[in-house]
Write an enzyme that holds these catalytic residues in place. Structure first.
Site, PDB file in Angstrom:
ATOM      1  N   GLU A 243      19.363  44.529  25.337  1.00 63.28           N
ATOM      2  CA  GLU A 243      19.674  45.860  24.790  1.00 63.28           C
ATOM      3  C   GLU A 243      18.566  46.329  23.845  1.00 63.28           C
ATOM      4  O   GLU A 243      18.166  47.496  23.906  1.00 63.28           O
ATOM      5  CB  GLU A 243      21.029  45.818  24.069  1.00 63.28           C
ATOM      6  CG  GLU A 243      22.164  45.605  25.069  1.00 63.28           C
ATOM      7  CD  GLU A 243      23.538  45.484  24.445  1.00 63.28           C
ATOM      8  OE1 GLU A 243      23.697  44.700  23.485  1.00 63.28           O
ATOM      9  OE2 GLU A 243      24.471  46.173  24.908  1.00 63.28           O
TER      10      GLU A 243
ATOM     11  N   GLU B 204      27.440  38.348  29.043  1.00 57.84           N
ATOM     12  CA  GLU B 204      28.704  38.701  28.377  1.00 57.84           C
ATOM     13  C   GLU B 204      29.900  38.445  29.290  1.00 57.84           C
ATOM     14  O   GLU B 204      30.943  37.976  28.850  1.00 57.84           O
ATOM     15  CB  GLU B 204      28.682  40.173  27.938  1.00 57.84           C
ATOM     16  CG  GLU B 204      27.802  40.443  26.717  1.00 57.84           C
ATOM     17  CD  GLU B 204      26.353  40.750  27.074  1.00 57.84           C
ATOM     18  OE1 GLU B 204      25.918  40.403  28.188  1.00 57.84           O
ATOM     19  OE2 GLU B 204      25.650  41.329  26.237  1.00 57.84           O
TER      20      GLU B 204
HETATM   21  C1  1HE Z   1      22.730  30.977  19.463  1.00 62.35           C
HETATM   22  C2  1HE Z   1      22.685  32.015  20.422  1.00 62.35           C
HETATM   23  C3  1HE Z   1      23.392  33.197  20.111  1.00 62.35           C
HETATM   24  C4  1HE Z   1      21.535  30.365  21.168  1.00 62.35           C
HETATM   25  N1  1HE Z   1      24.051  33.256  18.947  1.00 62.35           N
HETATM   26  N2  1HE Z   1      23.398  31.089  18.315  1.00 62.35           N
HETATM   27  N3  1HE Z   1      24.058  36.107  24.741  1.00 62.35           N
HETATM   28  C5  1HE Z   1      24.296  34.873  25.216  1.00 62.35           C
HETATM   29  O1  1HE Z   1      25.380  34.557  25.650  1.00 62.35           O
HETATM   30  C6  1HE Z   1      23.100  33.938  25.190  1.00 62.35           C
HETATM   31  C7  1HE Z   1      23.445  32.614  24.543  1.00 62.35           C
HETATM   32  N4  1HE Z   1      22.285  31.742  24.552  1.00 62.35           N
HETATM   33  C8  1HE Z   1      21.854  31.078  25.649  1.00 62.35           C
HETATM   34  O2  1HE Z   1      22.322  31.279  26.765  1.00 62.35           O
HETATM   35  C9  1HE Z   1      20.756  30.068  25.464  1.00 62.35           C
HETATM   36  O3  1HE Z   1      20.718  29.722  24.093  1.00 62.35           O
HETATM   37  C10 1HE Z   1      19.332  30.574  25.850  1.00 62.35           C
HETATM   38  C11 1HE Z   1      19.235  30.722  27.376  1.00 62.35           C
HETATM   39  C12 1HE Z   1      18.987  31.899  25.164  1.00 62.35           C
HETATM   40  C13 1HE Z   1      18.279  29.558  25.368  1.00 62.35           C
HETATM   41  O4  1HE Z   1      18.624  28.266  25.859  1.00 62.35           O
HETATM   42  P1  1HE Z   1      18.056  26.939  25.166  1.00 62.35           P
HETATM   43  O5  1HE Z   1      18.478  25.770  26.005  1.00 62.35           O
HETATM   44  O6  1HE Z   1      16.619  27.103  24.860  1.00 62.35           O
HETATM   45  O7  1HE Z   1      18.765  26.865  23.719  1.00 62.35           O
HETATM   46  P2  1HE Z   1      20.242  26.380  23.326  1.00 62.35           P
HETATM   47  O8  1HE Z   1      20.280  24.905  23.236  1.00 62.35           O
HETATM   48  O9  1HE Z   1      21.281  27.022  24.184  1.00 62.35           O
HETATM   49  O10 1HE Z   1      20.374  27.036  21.871  1.00 62.35           O
HETATM   50  C14 1HE Z   1      19.619  26.557  20.765  1.00 62.35           C
HETATM   51  C15 1HE Z   1      20.402  26.882  19.505  1.00 62.35           C
HETATM   52  O11 1HE Z   1      20.492  28.308  19.365  1.00 62.35           O
HETATM   53  C16 1HE Z   1      21.841  26.364  19.596  1.00 62.35           C
HETATM   54  O12 1HE Z   1      22.234  26.015  18.288  1.00 62.35           O
HETATM   55  P3  1HE Z   1      22.212  24.460  17.821  1.00 62.35           P
HETATM   56  O13 1HE Z   1      22.824  24.515  16.449  1.00 62.35           O
HETATM   57  O14 1HE Z   1      23.004  23.696  18.835  1.00 62.35           O
HETATM   58  O15 1HE Z   1      20.762  24.067  17.799  1.00 62.35           O
HETATM   59  C17 1HE Z   1      22.604  27.590  20.028  1.00 62.35           C
HETATM   60  O16 1HE Z   1      23.960  27.573  19.611  1.00 62.35           O
HETATM   61  C18 1HE Z   1      21.840  28.688  19.304  1.00 62.35           C
HETATM   62  N5  1HE Z   1      22.007  29.961  19.968  1.00 62.35           N
HETATM   63  N6  1HE Z   1      21.935  31.606  21.473  1.00 62.35           N
HETATM   64  C19 1HE Z   1      24.049  32.224  18.082  1.00 62.35           C
HETATM   65  N7  1HE Z   1      23.408  34.255  20.952  1.00 62.35           N
HETATM   66  C20 1HE Z   1      26.461  44.119  20.210  1.00 62.35           C
HETATM   67  S1  1HE Z   1      27.162  43.214  21.394  1.00 62.35           S
HETATM   68  C21 1HE Z   1      25.931  42.305  22.174  1.00 62.35           C
HETATM   69  C22 1HE Z   1      26.562  41.377  23.165  1.00 62.35           C
HETATM   70  C23 1HE Z   1      25.861  40.045  23.205  1.00 62.35           C
HETATM   71  O17 1HE Z   1      24.666  39.963  22.993  1.00 62.35           O
HETATM   72  S2  1HE Z   1      26.827  38.680  23.565  1.00 62.35           S
HETATM   73  C24 1HE Z   1      25.675  37.341  23.478  1.00 62.35           C
HETATM   74  C25 1HE Z   1      25.027  37.158  24.808  1.00 62.35           C
END
Ligand code: 1HE
Length: 258
Positions: free
Chosen positions: A111, A131
């Site tokens: 976005e 989402e």
């Molecule tokens: C996060 C977030 C996050 C990672 N908020 N903490 N967006 C999503 O659903 C995307 C969610 N993220 C992912 O799918 C993956 O993290 C990635 C593909 C982006 C990257 O993968 P990777 O393997 O490099 O990293 P990871 O192991 O998944 O994440 C590393 C850390 O970042 C981990 O925390 P840790 O404490 O275990 O190290 C994750 O929890 C953290 N992390 N993404 C918070 N999004 C106004 S409305 C908008 C609507 C939306 O955007 S909904 C969200 C959609």
């Protein structure tokens, strides 16, 4: 540590989402910082680069903060409106914003990218709207901005099928304007920003605000608005030296490919 670094390099502001440990997920404070920057860009800034730290561009909404705040529907709606306001200021502002993309450009990350004006990407870049899979919904403008770029039908498919687009598919559907070699994205985004910063201010204003707003209008209103903008810009006395450079054959030649 600031979650968004702002570095002014001549006429270009480089904004770095600096939260690689959370994959540059956007929390409320970061949206506030983006709003404040685009509300009143520092004097002399004529273009911006939006780049990020680490291997990924942006993982969208901070799901951790979302979980912890446990907001009610109206509260979340108000938060979405803050995203809309901040990204509107970017899209409809008067400084071109060049996105330097790599890795995940997903959810709210897509976005924010869709509100920028030129999107350059490394081969590692991929796009998704996860989402649907997470049982949430887009709230940062995707139904408008992303759907207009890739078509509403493709956006529905992305969310229902949980599909991911690689960089080539992103290019084919308009999410990417240029693919560069791994490691080159920041330099290329900066080069585009520096060149765009040299355009006439009014011309950049018309390109950014005019084209975006006219696409919200009817044909009749759009053509009228275009003529008003053109009347204002084409009669700008500052433009005359540029035309004289062209007549003197000193302007850079257009090349078939650049
Ligand atoms: C996060 C977030 C996050 C990672 N908020 N903490 N967006 C999503 O659903 C995307 C969610 N993220 C992912 O799918 C993956 O993290 C990635 C593909 C982006 C990257 O993968 P990777 O393997 O490099 O990293 P990871 O192991 O998944 O994440 C590393 C850390 O970042 C981990 O925390 P840790 O404490 O275990 O190290 C994750 O929890 C953290 N992390 N993404 C918070 N999004 C106004 S409305 C908008 C609507 C939306 O955007 S909904 C969200 C959609």
């Amino acid at each position: 540590m600031a979650k968004i670094d702002i570095d002014i390099r001549g006429k270009v502001a480089v904004l770095t989402l600096n939260r690689p440990d959370r994959r540059n997920a956007l929390d409320e404070a970061m949206i506030g910082e983006i709003d404040r920057f685009f509300d009143a860009p520092p004097a002399g800034v004529k273009a911006a680069v939006l780049r990020t730290s680490g291997a990924h561009f942006c993982a969208g909404l901070d799901l951790q903060e979302h979980y912890e705040l446990n907001r009610g529907p109206v509260e979340f709606m108000r938060m979405c409106q803050k995203w809309h306001k901040a990204f509107d200021k970017m899209q409809f502002g008067s400084i071109p914003v060049i996105a330097a993309m790599k890795g995940a450009v997903v959810g709210g990350g897509l976005e924010i990218a869709a509100a920028t004006h030129v999107r350059v990407a490394e081969p590692s870049t991929f796009f998704a709207l996860p989402e649907g899979q997470r049982g949430v919904f887009t709230g940062g403008g995707a139904t408008v901005r992303v759907a207009r770029i890739i078509t509403p039908a493709r956006m529905i498919d992305l969310m229902i099928s949980a599909r991911t687009y690689d960089v080539q598919r992103g290019f084919d559907t308009g999410l990417v304007h240029e693919i560069v070699a791994e490691g080159d994205v920041d330099a290329r985004a900066m080069a585009i920003a520096e060149a765009a910063a040299e355009h006439y201010d009014l011309t950049n204003f018309a390109i950014l605000t005019g084209i975006s707003r006219i696409n919200d209008m009817s044909t009749t209103d759009g053509l009228f608005a275009e003529s008003l903008l053109a009347g204002m810009i084409m009669t700008n006395p500052d433009l005359r030296p540029s035309l004289e450079t062209f007549f003197a054959k000193k302007a850079p030649r257009l090349e078939p490919k650049s």
